[in-house]
Design an enzyme around this catalytic site. Structure first.
Site, short mmCIF file in Angstrom:
data_model
loop_
_atom_site.label_atom_id
_atom_site.label_comp_id
_atom_site.label_asym_id
_atom_site.label_seq_id
_atom_site.Cartn_x
_atom_site.Cartn_y
_atom_site.Cartn_z
N ARG A 196 -30.60 -20.27 15.71
CA ARG A 196 -31.02 -20.64 14.36
C ARG A 196 -29.91 -20.21 13.40
O ARG A 196 -29.42 -19.09 13.52
CB ARG A 196 -32.32 -19.89 14.01
CG ARG A 196 -33.56 -20.76 14.15
CD ARG A 196 -34.83 -20.00 14.03
NE ARG A 196 -35.02 -19.31 12.76
CZ ARG A 196 -36.14 -18.72 12.41
NH1 ARG A 196 -37.19 -18.75 13.21
NH2 ARG A 196 -36.25 -18.08 11.26
N ARG B 44 -45.63 -15.06 1.23
CA ARG B 44 -44.48 -14.18 1.35
C ARG B 44 -44.12 -13.52 0.03
O ARG B 44 -43.12 -12.79 -0.04
CB ARG B 44 -43.28 -15.02 1.79
CG ARG B 44 -42.86 -14.80 3.22
CD ARG B 44 -41.74 -15.79 3.47
NE ARG B 44 -40.88 -15.38 4.53
CZ ARG B 44 -40.97 -15.83 5.78
NH1 ARG B 44 -41.92 -16.64 6.13
NH2 ARG B 44 -40.10 -15.43 6.68
N ARG C 29 -32.11 -11.42 5.11
CA ARG C 29 -33.55 -11.70 5.31
C ARG C 29 -34.34 -10.39 5.29
O ARG C 29 -35.45 -10.34 4.76
CB ARG C 29 -33.77 -12.43 6.64
CG ARG C 29 -33.38 -13.91 6.56
CD ARG C 29 -33.16 -14.50 7.95
NE ARG C 29 -34.36 -14.63 8.74
CZ ARG C 29 -34.37 -14.81 10.07
NH1 ARG C 29 -33.23 -14.86 10.74
NH2 ARG C 29 -35.51 -14.91 10.71
N ARG D 243 -31.71 -14.18 20.15
CA ARG D 243 -32.58 -15.37 20.21
C ARG D 243 -31.78 -16.67 20.31
O ARG D 243 -30.84 -16.90 19.57
CB ARG D 243 -33.47 -15.42 18.97
CG ARG D 243 -34.28 -16.72 18.89
CD ARG D 243 -35.44 -16.64 17.96
NE ARG D 243 -35.05 -16.46 16.58
CZ ARG D 243 -35.93 -16.34 15.58
NH1 ARG D 243 -37.23 -16.36 15.85
NH2 ARG D 243 -35.53 -16.18 14.36
N LYS E 33 -44.17 -12.59 14.78
CA LYS E 33 -45.29 -13.37 14.20
C LYS E 33 -45.53 -14.65 15.01
O LYS E 33 -46.65 -14.94 15.40
CB LYS E 33 -44.99 -13.75 12.73
CG LYS E 33 -44.78 -12.56 11.81
CD LYS E 33 -44.54 -13.00 10.37
CE LYS E 33 -43.27 -13.77 10.14
NZ LYS E 33 -42.02 -13.03 10.40
P1 AP5 Z 1 -40.62 -14.38 16.77
O1 AP5 Z 1 -41.94 -14.42 17.41
O2 AP5 Z 1 -39.89 -15.65 16.56
O3 AP5 Z 1 -40.70 -13.55 15.40
P2 AP5 Z 1 -41.02 -14.04 13.93
O4 AP5 Z 1 -41.63 -12.89 13.22
O5 AP5 Z 1 -41.77 -15.33 13.97
O6 AP5 Z 1 -39.53 -14.25 13.44
P3 AP5 Z 1 -38.89 -15.39 12.54
O7 AP5 Z 1 -37.39 -15.29 12.72
O8 AP5 Z 1 -39.52 -16.72 12.79
O9 AP5 Z 1 -39.30 -14.86 11.15
P4 AP5 Z 1 -39.01 -15.27 9.72
O10 AP5 Z 1 -40.19 -14.72 9.06
O11 AP5 Z 1 -37.70 -14.79 9.19
O12 AP5 Z 1 -38.81 -16.85 9.78
P5 AP5 Z 1 -39.67 -18.09 9.30
O13 AP5 Z 1 -39.44 -19.15 10.27
O14 AP5 Z 1 -41.04 -17.69 8.95
O15 AP5 Z 1 -39.70 -13.37 17.64
C1 AP5 Z 1 -38.33 -13.20 17.34
C2 AP5 Z 1 -37.56 -13.07 18.66
O16 AP5 Z 1 -37.97 -11.86 19.31
C3 AP5 Z 1 -37.84 -14.19 19.66
O17 AP5 Z 1 -36.66 -14.49 20.37
C4 AP5 Z 1 -38.89 -13.60 20.59
O18 AP5 Z 1 -38.83 -14.13 21.89
C5 AP5 Z 1 -38.53 -12.12 20.59
N1 AP5 Z 1 -39.69 -11.25 20.74
C6 AP5 Z 1 -40.95 -11.45 20.24
N2 AP5 Z 1 -41.76 -10.42 20.56
C7 AP5 Z 1 -41.00 -9.53 21.27
C8 AP5 Z 1 -41.27 -8.28 21.88
N3 AP5 Z 1 -42.47 -7.72 21.83
N4 AP5 Z 1 -40.25 -7.65 22.52
C9 AP5 Z 1 -39.01 -8.23 22.59
N5 AP5 Z 1 -38.70 -9.43 22.04
C10 AP5 Z 1 -39.68 -10.07 21.38
O19 AP5 Z 1 -38.93 -18.45 7.92
C11 AP5 Z 1 -37.61 -18.96 7.92
C12 AP5 Z 1 -37.17 -19.24 6.48
O20 AP5 Z 1 -38.00 -20.26 5.91
C13 AP5 Z 1 -37.29 -18.06 5.49
O21 AP5 Z 1 -36.17 -17.21 5.56
C14 AP5 Z 1 -37.39 -18.81 4.16
O22 AP5 Z 1 -36.14 -19.30 3.76
C15 AP5 Z 1 -38.26 -20.00 4.53
N6 AP5 Z 1 -39.70 -19.73 4.35
C16 AP5 Z 1 -40.67 -19.74 5.32
N7 AP5 Z 1 -41.88 -19.44 4.79
C17 AP5 Z 1 -41.67 -19.24 3.46
C18 AP5 Z 1 -42.52 -18.87 2.39
N8 AP5 Z 1 -43.84 -18.65 2.57
N9 AP5 Z 1 -41.97 -18.73 1.15
C19 AP5 Z 1 -40.66 -18.97 0.94
N10 AP5 Z 1 -39.79 -19.30 1.93
C20 AP5 Z 1 -40.30 -19.44 3.18
MG MG Z 2 -41.42 -17.26 13.23
#
Ligand code: AP5
Ligand code: MG
Length: 215
Positions: free
Chosen positions: A160, A88, A171, A127, A13
């Site tokens: 992270r 979410r 997760r 990562r 994402k």
């Molecule tokens: P990346 O692009 O970072 O993927 P992502 O989907 O953004 O992954 P996240 O780990 O950020 O997702 P998340 O949804 O768990 O975390 P968030 O920060 O939203 O890519 C991942 C890795 O893969 C990178 O190293 C990248 O380089 C690599 N990659 C990308 N594309 C690739 C490809 N095509 N091929 C190979 N490698 C690739 O949330 C974190 C926490 O915050 C949650 O767990 C929760 O506690 C809280 N939170 C956030 N939003 C909410 C909400 N709305 N409600 C409640 N809690 C929330």
């Molecule tokens: Mg992200």
């Protein structure tokens, strides 16, 4: 254009949303990034969120909806946006519709990145990011020249806390239980755009551009 990016943790994402926001000149808003900054700065929001994030659980709906409401009332969302990681849960999706309904705005498309668990575990276990300039790395595909040191600023590379294997497992479970139901919520509104999230970041970006008609 008002867009939502949906998908499991590690589905790409952030990678895709940052690039698309730049291309179509809209705001990229990642709730995960906002929360991590709040934790780092020790704010009230950070104190409320940290224990949930470290455990791979969702932060309570009222906290996160309040955060998005603040952005909306301040006018930050007025010229188009990509919401990355929000909504979410069904209550968050309903709150967003209610919020936008009051000002006559709507979600144009919800982009869902579809990636299998095996690939997600591989991506998240590799990562790393720079504790100084936040530059991202991924082992083994995108490694720094010197182990553990950022190529750009010489800062220390760290993981992270929620990328530890047990937390990733949780997760993924939380995603399936609490977030996946919103795929149908947007499918029923005929705004869901499903994108195969496997391949190179360039390939995936091309599919998104084509699906949205912005190529
Ligand atoms: P990346 O692009 O970072 O993927 P992502 O989907 O953004 O992954 P996240 O780990 O950020 O997702 P998340 O949804 O768990 O975390 P968030 O920060 O939203 O890519 C991942 C890795 O893969 C990178 O190293 C990248 O380089 C690599 N990659 C990308 N594309 C690739 C490809 N095509 N091929 C190979 N490698 C690739 O949330 C974190 C926490 O915050 C949650 O767990 C929760 O506690 C809280 N939170 C956030 N939003 C909410 C909400 N709305 N409600 C409640 N809690 C929330
Ligand atoms: Mg992200």
């Amino acid at each position: 254009m008002n867009l939502i990016f949906l998908g499991a943790p590690g589905s790409g994402k952030g990678t895709q949303a940052v690039r698309l926001a730049e291309k179509i000149s809209v705001l990229h808003l990642s709730t995960g990034d906002l929360l991590r900054a709040a934790v780092k700065n020790g704010t009230e929001l950070g104190k409320k969120a940290e224990q949930f994030m470290t455990a791979g659980e969702l932060v309570p709906d009222d906290v996160i909806v309040g955060l998005i409401e603040e952005k909306q009332t301040s006018g930050a969302l007025g010229s188009g946006f990509i919401l990355d990681g929000f909504p979410r849960t069904i209550p968050q999706a309903e709150a967003l519709d209610a919020m936008f309904g009051r000002v006559g705005a709507k979600i144009d498309r919800a982009v869902l990145l579809d990636v299998d668990d095996e690939e997600i575990i591989k991506r998240l276990s590799g990562r790393m990011y720079c504790s100084g300039c936040q530059a991202g790395y991924n082992y083994p595909a995108n490694m720094p020249k010197v182990e553990g040191v950022c190529d750009k600023c010489g800062g220390k590379l760290v993981r992270r806390p929620d990328d530890e294997p047990d937390v990733v497992k949780n997760r993924l479970e939380v995603y399936k239980k609490q977030t996946q139901p919103i795929e149908n919520y947007y499918r029923n509104q005929s705004v869901l755009l499903e994108i195969k999230g496997i391949g190179t970041p360039n390939d995936i970006f091309g599919r998104i551009e084509e699906g949205l008609g912005v190529a």
